[in-house]
Design a protein around this motif. Structure first.
Motif, PDB file in Angstrom:
ATOM      1  N   ARG A 139      -0.526  -8.596 -32.738  1.00 46.41           N
ATOM      2  CA  ARG A 139       0.240  -8.969 -31.384  1.00 46.41           C
ATOM      3  C   ARG A 139       1.364  -9.979 -31.836  1.00 46.41           C
ATOM      4  N   VAL A 140       2.556  -9.801 -31.002  1.00 44.49           N
ATOM      5  CA  VAL A 140       3.521 -10.479 -31.197  1.00 44.49           C
ATOM      6  C   VAL A 140       3.199 -12.000 -30.194  1.00 44.49           C
ATOM      7  N   VAL A 141       3.185 -13.155 -31.287  1.00 41.59           N
ATOM      8  CA  VAL A 141       2.777 -14.355 -30.737  1.00 41.59           C
ATOM      9  C   VAL A 141       3.975 -15.293 -30.688  1.00 41.59           C
ATOM     10  N   SER A 142       5.037 -15.015 -31.384  1.00 42.80           N
ATOM     11  CA  SER A 142       6.073 -15.912 -31.616  1.00 42.80           C
ATOM     12  C   SER A 142       7.444 -15.310 -32.182  1.00 42.80           C
ATOM     13  N   GLY A 143       8.245 -16.076 -32.659  1.00 37.22           N
ATOM     14  CA  GLY A 143       9.233 -15.245 -33.343  1.00 37.22           C
ATOM     15  C   GLY A 143      10.364 -16.456 -33.446  1.00 37.22           C
ATOM     16  N   GLU A 144      11.632 -15.963 -34.364  1.00 36.45           N
ATOM     17  CA  GLU A 144      12.693 -16.402 -34.632  1.00 36.45           C
ATOM     18  C   GLU A 144      13.760 -15.948 -34.106  1.00 36.45           C
ATOM     19  N   TRP A 145      14.650 -16.917 -33.377  1.00 36.48           N
ATOM     20  CA  TRP A 145      15.910 -16.264 -32.818  1.00 36.48           C
ATOM     21  C   TRP A 145      17.029 -16.828 -33.673  1.00 36.48           C
ATOM     22  N   GLN A 146      18.103 -15.855 -33.799  1.00 35.49           N
ATOM     23  CA  GLN A 146      19.184 -15.954 -34.612  1.00 35.49           C
ATOM     24  C   GLN A 146      20.629 -15.655 -33.825  1.00 35.49           C
ATOM     25  N   ARG A 147      21.503 -16.336 -33.644  1.00 37.33           N
ATOM     26  CA  ARG A 147      22.736 -16.101 -33.229  1.00 37.33           C
ATOM     27  C   ARG A 147      23.635 -15.314 -33.846  1.00 37.33           C
ATOM     28  N   LEU A 148      24.227 -14.441 -33.246  1.00 33.22           N
ATOM     29  CA  LEU A 148      25.067 -13.311 -33.843  1.00 33.22           C
ATOM     30  C   LEU A 148      26.391 -13.349 -33.318  1.00 33.22           C
ATOM     31  N   ALA A 149      27.218 -12.648 -33.858  1.00 30.97           N
ATOM     32  CA  ALA A 149      28.545 -12.440 -33.576  1.00 30.97           C
ATOM     33  C   ALA A 149      28.959 -12.367 -32.213  1.00 30.97           C
ATOM     34  N   ASP A 150      29.839 -13.150 -31.347  1.00 31.75           N
ATOM     35  CA  ASP A 150      29.928 -12.640 -30.173  1.00 31.75           C
ATOM     36  C   ASP A 150      30.625 -11.302 -29.776  1.00 31.75           C
ATOM     37  N   LEU A 151      30.388 -10.930 -28.543  1.00 31.74           N
ATOM     38  CA  LEU A 151      30.861  -9.382 -28.106  1.00 31.74           C
ATOM     39  C   LEU A 151      32.644  -9.748 -28.088  1.00 31.74           C
ATOM     40  N   PRO A 152      33.294  -8.588 -28.493  1.00 32.75           N
ATOM     41  CA  PRO A 152      34.587  -8.817 -28.412  1.00 32.75           C
ATOM     42  C   PRO A 152      35.179  -8.585 -27.228  1.00 32.75           C
ATOM     43  N   ALA A 153      34.699  -8.578 -25.902  1.00 33.75           N
ATOM     44  CA  ALA A 153      35.262  -8.293 -24.851  1.00 33.75           C
ATOM     45  C   ALA A 153      34.440  -8.742 -23.625  1.00 33.75           C
ATOM     46  N   ASP A 154      34.909  -8.945 -22.533  1.00 32.26           N
ATOM     47  CA  ASP A 154      34.110  -9.260 -21.162  1.00 32.26           C
ATOM     48  C   ASP A 154      33.625  -7.840 -20.731  1.00 32.26           C
ATOM     49  N   LEU A 155      32.427  -7.769 -20.540  1.00 30.12           N
ATOM     50  CA  LEU A 155      31.747  -6.538 -20.125  1.00 30.12           C
ATOM     51  C   LEU A 155      30.623  -6.539 -18.953  1.00 30.12           C
ATOM     52  N   ALA A 156      30.704  -5.670 -18.145  1.00 31.60           N
ATOM     53  CA  ALA A 156      29.614  -5.465 -17.211  1.00 31.60           C
ATOM     54  C   ALA A 156      28.795  -4.377 -17.388  1.00 31.60           C
ATOM     55  N   ASP A 157      27.407  -4.710 -17.594  1.00 33.69           N
ATOM     56  CA  ASP A 157      26.418  -3.881 -18.026  1.00 33.69           C
ATOM     57  C   ASP A 157      25.317  -3.884 -17.220  1.00 33.69           C
ATOM     58  N   GLY A 158      24.315  -2.730 -17.250  1.00 35.22           N
ATOM     59  CA  GLY A 158      23.057  -2.679 -16.701  1.00 35.22           C
ATOM     60  C   GLY A 158      21.994  -3.083 -17.718  1.00 35.22           C
ATOM     61  N   PRO A 159      20.872  -2.578 -17.252  1.00 40.11           N
ATOM     62  CA  PRO A 159      19.600  -3.085 -18.140  1.00 40.11           C
ATOM     63  C   PRO A 159      19.372  -2.020 -19.297  1.00 40.11           C
ATOM     64  N   GLY A 160      20.190  -1.206 -19.502  1.00 41.25           N
ATOM     65  CA  GLY A 160      20.063  -0.031 -20.320  1.00 41.25           C
ATOM     66  C   GLY A 160      19.901  -0.436 -21.794  1.00 41.25           C
ATOM     67  N   PRO A 161      19.196  -0.147 -22.891  1.00 39.40           N
ATOM     68  CA  PRO A 161      19.372  -0.469 -24.130  1.00 39.40           C
ATOM     69  C   PRO A 161      20.532  -0.180 -24.874  1.00 39.40           C
ATOM     70  N   ALA A 162      20.914  -0.788 -25.814  1.00 44.95           N
ATOM     71  CA  ALA A 162      22.059  -0.284 -26.623  1.00 44.95           C
ATOM     72  C   ALA A 162      21.242   0.862 -27.600  1.00 44.95           C
ATOM     73  N   ALA A 163      22.089   1.763 -28.245  1.00 48.11           N
ATOM     74  CA  ALA A 163      21.316   2.918 -28.809  1.00 48.11           C
ATOM     75  C   ALA A 163      21.467   2.560 -30.452  1.00 48.11           C
ATOM     76  N   ALA A 164      20.302   2.684 -30.915  1.00 44.19           N
ATOM     77  CA  ALA A 164      20.151   2.719 -32.483  1.00 44.19           C
ATOM     78  C   ALA A 164      20.762   3.872 -33.014  1.00 44.19           C
ATOM     79  N   PHE A 165      22.162   3.655 -33.869  1.00 45.51           N
ATOM     80  CA  PHE A 165      22.800   4.836 -34.295  1.00 45.51           C
ATOM     81  C   PHE A 165      23.035   4.581 -35.635  1.00 45.51           C
ATOM     82  N   GLY A 166      22.417   5.860 -36.414  1.00 46.00           N
ATOM     83  CA  GLY A 166      22.534   5.788 -37.861  1.00 46.00           C
ATOM     84  C   GLY A 166      21.703   4.728 -38.369  1.00 46.00           C
ATOM     85  N   LEU A 167      21.729   4.306 -39.647  1.00 49.12           N
ATOM     86  CA  LEU A 167      20.862   3.539 -40.442  1.00 49.12           C
ATOM     87  C   LEU A 167      21.389   2.019 -40.095  1.00 49.12           C
ATOM     88  N   ASP A 168      22.642   1.735 -39.633  1.00 53.76           N
ATOM     89  CA  ASP A 168      23.031   0.116 -39.393  1.00 53.76           C
ATOM     90  C   ASP A 168      23.775  -0.057 -38.096  1.00 53.76           C
TER      91      ASP A 168
END
Length: 784
Positions: free
Chosen positions: A209-238
């Motif tokens: 079971r997931v009980v904890s974890g580690e957060w890592q900061r990533l590169a910022d998005l390149p633009a101001d975007l308006a999005d809903g709750p939908g997931p981003a699509a895992a596309f290809g290997l990376d």
């Protein structure tokens, strides 16, 4: 729009709603709730089955929108949401088991939540952000619901949150068992501020079971975007694909962004097409593709986001010409002279030694070499290459001790020797063992290229399996072993040519060319040949040497598909030459196929804007279809067909040889040559049909590295048989009881090893051979 991502219109939604719950369960897509244009919430449930929408006969217990929907097994889970007035903490599960719809309530959320985001990571639901009321800012909630137990007994766990602003309407994603959180807004309304920060969460587990974890900061998005709750699509290997509507500039235009996980970089894949089209905020994974909601005109439609490239008529024509050429060879050798049983299996000894050697190579490599080896090297290194080098230690042994026995007895089946040395029962047992192994193998080697070609071209996998199997059956039945050997020759030329073309194209598309491939490969350990250590569960040096020595000995001493090649040439000297030809082809072949895996790795890591296949096993055919010119791509895909067919045709002919010689003629000693030839051809057809059908069944399974599965099968069935030949050739004491007992002991030893240890699969062959020899010799000793 990016040239590797295509948007195909799929189907209209059943109603114009925003914030509806959407997720898939098996072959059913569920659309529930949502708000209309005036903000009224709904409780209707719609089902999409076989391309048609139908209204469900049940409704949500309350009107809801802007929650999270997640598909899990044959259920869809609905979390939170709002009716436009009050935020809900409810959790519902819609079950589609057995085609009947059922709705139940689950453990409620710790707090009411709407406008949050969430995905499924392995068997854990992760929800982030959202708000608990319809005023004020977003929240920094982060909750987990572990589903690796009964869904109705699952409990919520609050996890440490990211070190950043609170948010609503963020976008999340699952990638390689990690959780990603992108952007969103600090609140709702016209005064809301868009957020560009992004994070990765690496879960920590306890008792599954997931009980904890580690957060890592990533590169910022390149633009101001308006999005809903939908997931981003895992596309290809990376890649994570992020369709998003621009927040302020050029409203109504939707961007297609991609986040490259390996380099932590954002890439602009262009804009989504369509007049006044706008991103609707939901992505749904359905089978192999993603469906996106798009507002087009006055309706909302589902669009298919696909990276499949049309194979094109030029490539199909090239493939058809290749398949026609294979049929032509079969026709030639069917009409060359009146066929006899001996000619059908040994070609009257008139095959040139160099052609027999190339045929041995073609029989051995199969699609496993052409596809799985580059895939494994792409993911790891060159550790498996030792197996190819050890062929040089195998050939002298086979030439000195085995070929004389097979040639001087004037046999058709390798297992005739076992009758001469032991008893008819040993011959029958050996032949049946071989036939069972080959029947299993034909399905595997036919499945591998079919599933890859189907995935990259969008073709039906069962149709591809049927075409390859049918054509292979025809030319093998018509021309016998001569057609098999000469098609093997042509197929090896196509196969090696395809590998060389892929190498050249891959190197040409890497900045710095071959020097860059070599330097990066060395720097990142991709050229590593061996790993030191004594752990038998890992692919360390001694495991490779011991394991691959025996895995080479097995086919060259006891496999009818190889032994039969020794019998198609004119004499013992020619048979030895054929083996040396095979070994010297193997060495450059190793450089080509292993080098191709390294080149593909460097190509994709140095070109982050290029989308790779979803699965490592499909990395090569996907590269071929996406990167090679039309016609050339068809030729290389023909090479994948060739790799499969060369192995399958050899297996079919050898199965027929064993069946006819060891079973049919043994039971029908007065059978004429004509009836034996008829039996041989019917056995060939039966083996081909069985292999084709079994490949279709394998297509229903999910096997990541099928190369390991093949080695496991080889160790269980082939190893014991090789051990029986060792008992016969190298010992005088071994008897019938010892040979049969040894074969059984070898199989049991591998089964026990697999069941109760974590010893490497590459040692199964050694365990099988050694235990068979020792057990068989001891039993013979005590029996005598």
């Amino acid at each position: 729009m990016h040239d590797q991502v295509r948007l195909n219109e799929y189907i209209d939604l059943p109603a114009q709603r925003t914030g509806a719950f959407m997720a898939t369960s098996g072959n059913t897509l569920i659309f529930a709730g949502g708000l209309d244009e005036v903000g009224e919430a709904f409780d209707e449930i719609w089902l999409l089955r076989k391309g048609r929408w139908e209204r469900a006969d049940i409704r949500l217990p309350k009107r809801l929108a802007h929650g999270v929907a997640i598909g899990f097994r044959d259920e869809v889970l609905l979390f939170g949401g709002t009716d436009g007035q009050v935020v809900s903490s409810s959790v519902y599960v819609i079950s589609t088991h057995g085609g009947k719809l059922r709705l139940d309530s689950l453990t409620q959320l710790p707090v009411p939540l709407a406008y949050m985001t969430g995905t499924l990571v392995d068997q854990t639901v992760l929800l982030a952000g959202g708000r608990s009321d319809l005023s004020g800012s977003g929240k920094q909630h982060f909750y987990a619901l572990n589903l690796n137990q009964e869904v109705h007994q699952a409990a919520w766990v609050e996890l440490p949150s990211w070190n950043g602003p609170e948010r609503v309407q963020a976008v999340s994603a699952t990638f390689k068992s990690e959780f990603f959180l992108f952007g969103g807004r600090d609140s709702l309304g016209t005064q809301a501020e868009s957020l560009r920060d992004a994070y990765r969460f690496v879960p920590m587990y306890q008792d599954g079971r997931v009980v904890s974890g580690e957060w890592q900061r990533l590169a910022d998005l390149p633009a101001d975007l308006a999005d809903g709750p939908g997931p981003a699509a895992a596309f290809g290997l990376d890649h994570l694909l992020y369709p998003a509507q621009q927040d302020h500039e050029q409203p109504g235009e939707s961007l297609l962004l991609a986040y490259h996980v390996g380099t932590d970089a954002w890439m602009d894949f262009g804009t989504l097409p369509g007049e006044q089209g706008a991103w609707g905020g939901t992505l749904i994974k359905w089978e192999q593709d993603w469906l996106a909601t798009m507002d087009v005109g006055e309706s909302t439609v589902l669009m298919e986001l696909s990276k499949k490239k049309e194979f094109g008529w030029v490539n199909w024509l090239t493939l058809v010409v290749y398949l026609g050429f294979m049929l032509w060879i079969g026709f030639i050798y069917d009409k060359k002279e009146e066929q006899t049983t001996s000619n059908f299996f040994t070609a009257g000894g008139r095959i040139p030694w160099w052609a027999a050697g190339i045929s041995i190579y073609g029989t051995q490599i199969s699609a496993i070499t052409f596809m799985a080896i580059p895939a494994i090297v792409f993911a790891t290194d060159w550790s498996l290459a030792i197996g190819s080098v050890l062929i040089l230690a195998t050939v002298p042994i086979v030439v000195r001790y085995y070929i004389p026995f097979f040639r001087r007895l004037s046999i058709t089946s390798a297992y005739e020797y076992l009758e001469h040395r032991f008893h008819k029962s040993v011959r029958l047992l050996g032949s049946v063992s071989f036939i069972l192994f080959q029947l299993g193998r034909t399905g595997i080697v036919l499945y591998l290229p079919a599933v890859a070609i189907a995935s990259v071209t969008g073709s039906n996998i069962y149709g591809i399996i049927a075409i390859m199997g049918f054509i292979c059956i025809i030319y093998t039945v018509m021309g016998g072993i001569e057609a098999v050997i000469w098609t093997d020759f042509a197929q090896v030329v196509v196969l090696m040519g395809g590998a060389i073309v892929c190498l050249i194209v891959g190197i040409m598309h890497v900045d710095g060319g071959l020097d860059a491939v070599i330097s990066q490969g060395l720097a990142e350990g991709k050229f590593t040949w061996y790993h030191l250590g004594w752990d038998p569960s890992r692919l360390v040096l001694w495991v490779c040497i011991v394991g691959f020595f025996f895995l080479n000995i097995i086919p060259y001493t006891s496999d009818q598909t190889i032994v039969q090649r020794y019998l198609t040439v004119k004499d013992e000297k020619s048979a030895a030459k054929s083996l040396w030809v095979n070994s010297w082809i193997t060495l450059p072949g190793t450089v080509f196929f292993f080098g191709l895996g390294t080149v593909l790795y460097v190509f994709y890591t140095n070109n982050p804007d290029v989308v790779a296949a979803d699965k490592v096993d499909e990395i090569l055919p996907y590269f071929v279809v996406q990167q090679l010119p039309a016609g050339i791509a068809g030729l290389v895909i023909a090479g994948i067909f060739a790799a499969s067919q060369s192995t399958m045709s050899s297996s079919m002919n050898s199965i027929a040889a064993s069946f006819t010689s060891d079973i049919f003629q043994a039971l029908s000693q007065q059978a004429s040559d004509r009836s034996s030839l008829a039996a041989a051809r019917w056995a060939t057809i039966g083996a081909g049909v069985f292999g084709t059908v079994s490949a279709m069944f394998i297509a229903l399974l999910d096997v990541q590295f099928i190369f390991d599965l093949f080695q496991e099968v080889l160790g269980v069935l082939g190893g014991s048989l090789a051990g029986v030949f060792i008992l016969g050739i190298f010992t005088k004491r071994a008897n019938t009881v010892g040979a049969i007992t040894g074969l059984i002991i070898g199989v049991l030893a591998v089964w026990l090893t697999k069941s109760y240890t974590d010893i490497s699969v590459y040692l199964y062959g050694a365990i099988s051979v050694v235990s068979c020899v020792i057990g068989g010799y001891l039993c013979s000793y005590f029996k005598s």
